[in-house]
Design an enzyme around this catalytic site. Sequence first.
Site, PDB file in Angstrom:
ATOM      1  N   SER A 160       0.832  -1.191   0.000  1.00 15.75           N
ATOM      2  CA  SER A 160       0.000   0.000   0.000  1.00 15.75           C
ATOM      3  C   SER A 160       0.883   1.264   0.000  1.00 15.75           C
ATOM      4  O   SER A 160       1.693   1.451  -0.896  1.00 15.75           O
ATOM      5  CB  SER A 160      -0.967  -0.035   1.179  1.00 15.75           C
ATOM      6  OG  SER A 160      -2.014   0.886   1.007  1.00 15.75           O
ATOM      7  N   ASP A 248      -9.255  -5.305  -5.125  1.00 12.29           N
ATOM      8  CA  ASP A 248      -8.626  -4.153  -4.470  1.00 12.29           C
ATOM      9  C   ASP A 248      -9.135  -2.868  -5.111  1.00 12.29           C
ATOM     10  O   ASP A 248      -9.124  -2.725  -6.339  1.00 12.29           O
ATOM     11  CB  ASP A 248      -7.105  -4.259  -4.617  1.00 12.29           C
ATOM     12  CG  ASP A 248      -6.340  -3.174  -3.884  1.00 12.29           C
ATOM     13  OD1 ASP A 248      -6.972  -2.317  -3.229  1.00 12.29           O
ATOM     14  OD2 ASP A 248      -5.096  -3.194  -3.974  1.00 12.29           O
ATOM     15  N   HIS A 280      -7.718  -5.516  -0.945  1.00 12.98           N
ATOM     16  CA  HIS A 280      -6.507  -4.795  -0.577  1.00 12.98           C
ATOM     17  C   HIS A 280      -5.834  -5.429   0.647  1.00 12.98           C
ATOM     18  O   HIS A 280      -6.481  -5.677   1.660  1.00 12.98           O
ATOM     19  CB  HIS A 280      -6.869  -3.336  -0.295  1.00 12.98           C
ATOM     20  CG  HIS A 280      -5.705  -2.424  -0.174  1.00 12.98           C
ATOM     21  ND1 HIS A 280      -4.801  -2.214  -1.186  1.00 12.98           N
ATOM     22  CD2 HIS A 280      -5.289  -1.645   0.863  1.00 12.98           C
ATOM     23  CE1 HIS A 280      -3.888  -1.346  -0.793  1.00 12.98           C
ATOM     24  NE2 HIS A 280      -4.155  -1.000   0.454  1.00 12.98           N
TER      25      HIS A 280
END
Length: 308
Positions: A160, A248, A280
């Site tokens: 991320s 995601d 995600h």
Amino acid sequence: MSSTIDEIDLEFFPFIRLYKSGRIERLTVLPTLPPSPSDPITGVASKDVVIDPAAPVSARLYLPQLPSPPSSKVPLLVYFHGGAFCIESAFSPTYHPYLNSLCGRAGVLIVSVEYRLAPEHPLPAAYDDSWAALRWAVGGSDPWIAAHADLNRVFLAGDSAGANIAHRMAVRAGAEGGVRVEGTAAIHPYFSTGEEEKGTLGDKLWRLVCPGAIGGTGDPRLNPAAESEGALKGMAGRRAVVFLAEKDFLREKGKAYFEVLRGSGWEGLVELVETEGEGHVFHLSKPESYRAGELMEKLVSFLNGASH
């Protein structure tokens, strides 16, 4: 009628609330886990080090169980945790078990960076801290690194926002030198085209992380396609892998990053790996799942792959 001082400006619920007065309220305090001299399951040793007390910047190191005497030195992985630049920690129950397991499975020495968080420390604080940690790591001053790390096999990785940081570190290493990078792994990277409409979560989050920034398509921190001419072409490293997840919300942005890197003229080999049916950073929320295990094995294979 409430006064302006009490009015909420931005909110990243359930974690952070920013008031128009500038006051910051952290709604959730995340727990931390201590390091271990020897994990009972993996045999991995971990310890915490202070890199720059003034900033401050620190890290948790993970050393795999090695034969005595060690037959050879192992790759060095510098890892940057996720959390939208404003939450999470290298010491949290999310990252400590994951990196402990990765260290044991891959047989690599890991430096997990504890960088300053926004909005108390807006960007570029996280980038500056991460660069300081990377330079410290490859300097070899730590006894574990000096004794066991192969500094010709240095990898960068993150998930991320941490994947965003890993990318920025590879670009900076290519521009400034002094850090020899073998490869970069970007797991579910946090990037943007910069086209979010004002008032959306993406827009609000970016303003929380980088107050006063205009963002948009011209900001390379958000949009890798906006890097200065030649920056991507000169990015440090010989290999890169971009991990995506089908469900995601950042999937398309991650895929765009892969395409930008592949078309940049960079001479390294870039690979795309996608997991079906997952969202995600699923590998952190469901670490015992079959697909999390698959992702782990692909990352381990990348870290142990032969140099080109």
